[in-house]
Design a protein around this motif. Sequence first.
Motif, PDB file in Angstrom:
ATOM      1  N   UNK A 207      38.825  46.811  45.233  1.00 59.01           N
ATOM      2  CA  UNK A 207      38.332  45.805  46.182  1.00 59.01           C
ATOM      3  C   UNK A 207      39.308  44.638  46.232  1.00 59.01           C
ATOM      4  N   UNK A 208      39.626  44.194  47.443  1.00 62.75           N
ATOM      5  CA  UNK A 208      40.362  42.948  47.649  1.00 62.75           C
ATOM      6  C   UNK A 208      39.443  42.058  48.487  1.00 62.75           C
ATOM      7  N   UNK A 209      39.064  40.910  47.932  1.00 62.38           N
ATOM      8  CA  UNK A 209      38.126  40.028  48.643  1.00 62.38           C
ATOM      9  C   UNK A 209      38.890  39.086  49.565  1.00 62.38           C
ATOM     10  N   UNK A 210      38.638  39.213  50.849  1.00 64.37           N
ATOM     11  CA  UNK A 210      39.287  38.387  51.877  1.00 64.37           C
ATOM     12  C   UNK A 210      38.215  37.549  52.556  1.00 64.37           C
ATOM     13  N   UNK A 211      38.268  36.226  52.339  1.00 60.78           N
ATOM     14  CA  UNK A 211      37.269  35.317  52.924  1.00 60.78           C
ATOM     15  C   UNK A 211      35.831  35.767  52.645  1.00 60.78           C
ATOM     16  N   UNK A 212      35.595  36.197  51.422  1.00 64.41           N
ATOM     17  CA  UNK A 212      34.260  36.594  51.019  1.00 64.41           C
ATOM     18  C   UNK A 212      33.866  37.997  51.434  1.00 64.41           C
ATOM     19  N   UNK A 213      34.779  38.742  52.069  1.00 65.18           N
ATOM     20  CA  UNK A 213      34.510  40.106  52.507  1.00 65.18           C
ATOM     21  C   UNK A 213      35.188  41.084  51.553  1.00 65.18           C
ATOM     22  N   UNK A 214      34.434  42.046  51.055  1.00 71.68           N
ATOM     23  CA  UNK A 214      34.987  43.050  50.148  1.00 71.68           C
ATOM     24  C   UNK A 214      35.646  44.155  50.967  1.00 71.68           C
ATOM     25  N   UNK A 215      36.969  44.160  50.999  1.00 68.09           N
ATOM     26  CA  UNK A 215      37.738  45.174  51.712  1.00 68.09           C
ATOM     27  C   UNK A 215      38.385  46.124  50.707  1.00 68.09           C
ATOM     28  N   UNK A 216      38.662  47.365  51.108  1.00 73.15           N
ATOM     29  CA  UNK A 216      39.287  48.310  50.158  1.00 73.15           C
ATOM     30  C   UNK A 216      40.705  47.879  49.793  1.00 73.15           C
TER      31      UNK A 216
END
Length: 238
Positions: A207-216
Amino acid sequence: MKKQIPFLLFLVFIQFQSLQAQQETAQQVLEKAIAYHDPNGNWGGLKTTFKVTMTTPERPERVSTIQVDFPKQVFNLTVKQAENTSHFKITNDGCDITLNGSAEFSEEDKEKMRLTCERGNFMKDYYTYLYGLPMKLNDPGTQLNPKVQKKTFKGKEYLVLNVTYDAEVGTDEWYFYFDPSTYAMEVYQFYHDESKNDGEYILLEGIEEINGIKMPKTRAWYVNKDNKYLGTDTLDKI
């Protein structure tokens, strides 16, 4: 004297009723998956920059820097591969393209590197769709099969949602695999024609968290038919 339902049969009936009550609809699974990946509902107003490094066999590494500003409807993409750097800026008014910092480039380079507004818009849709999942499954034109499937993939059991699209949106058929405990999306798969077992599947890890969004963090691409490895995308914050 009234006939009585045998006690064991009664228990089976109660358990069956309980299982029916526990069965989730596809929309409920989707809502829980979105709650996991975007708990604060940040996707719709996203304004951020991130980097995607693509590695593929026998090709130079490609580094794409993506900048999105959804409120202003602006998308910027800078792609560096080998000795060239191209840039696309997509807005409601059109697009601007540069190659190595110049808006002037040859027809040969234009064709070879696909330096067109059509290509820029395709890449905008590509990145915002894949990194916007599963939130993008609520978009207009998405046909979510109401039945939740259970499938075992690579030795793990998943809750699986099946999605098709209105003709003007897309023609592929997609399957999205969610961890049954956390509702994290861990695999997705698409077919152009499922009867031919064509298309690809994508394994998501980390997981890479971008602006509070958990993206793969990583996406590894494979061909459905023969499991041929195609390449890996790695996401990083900037």
